[in-house]
Enzyme design. Structure first.
Site, PDB file in Angstrom:
ATOM      1  CB  CYS A  28       2.253   7.301   9.520  1.00 56.41           C
ATOM      2  SG  CYS A  28       1.156   8.538  10.197  1.00 56.41           S
ATOM      3  CB  CYS A  31       3.618  10.581  10.120  1.00 47.58           C
ATOM      4  SG  CYS A  31       2.827   9.633  11.428  1.00 47.58           S
TER       5      CYS A  31
END
Length: 103
Positions: A28, A31
């Site tokens: 991600c 993230c």
């Protein structure tokens, strides 16, 4: 240092005081942008807030139990009760403002 937690110890590690759990995954992009912000907050606010993170791929039960559908999701708990859910990337200043509400 942000503590890495898992499905087995999530409740135990997030039941006392104010905690922030960063639900993330290695694949991600947002993230990976959020993680250094959480690390910096841990250095500055770690005496008041317990910062933890959980890889959703390795620990699917806890995020599923909270209905987490997007990452990064930051879950704020106070004395074991969820008080805020923050979805998507947020700046250090935004997160500080949110966390200070619960201190």
């Amino acid at each position: 240092m942000v503590e890495v937690i898992n499905d087995k110890n999530f409740e135990e590690k997030t039941q006392d005081g104010v905690t922030l759990t960063d639900f993330w995954a290695t694949w991600c992009g947002p993230c990976r942008m959020q993680s250094p912000v959480v690390e910096q907050l841990d250095e500055e606010m770690g005496d008041k807030v317990h910062f933890t993170k959980m890889d959703i791929d390795e620990n699917p039960n806890t995020p599923q139990g909270f209905g987490i559908m997007s990452i990064p999701t930051l879950l704020v708990k106070k004395d074991g009760a969820v008080v805020d859910t923050i979805v998507g990337y947020h700046s250090k200043e935004q997160l500080e403002k949110i966390l200070n509400q619960y201190l």
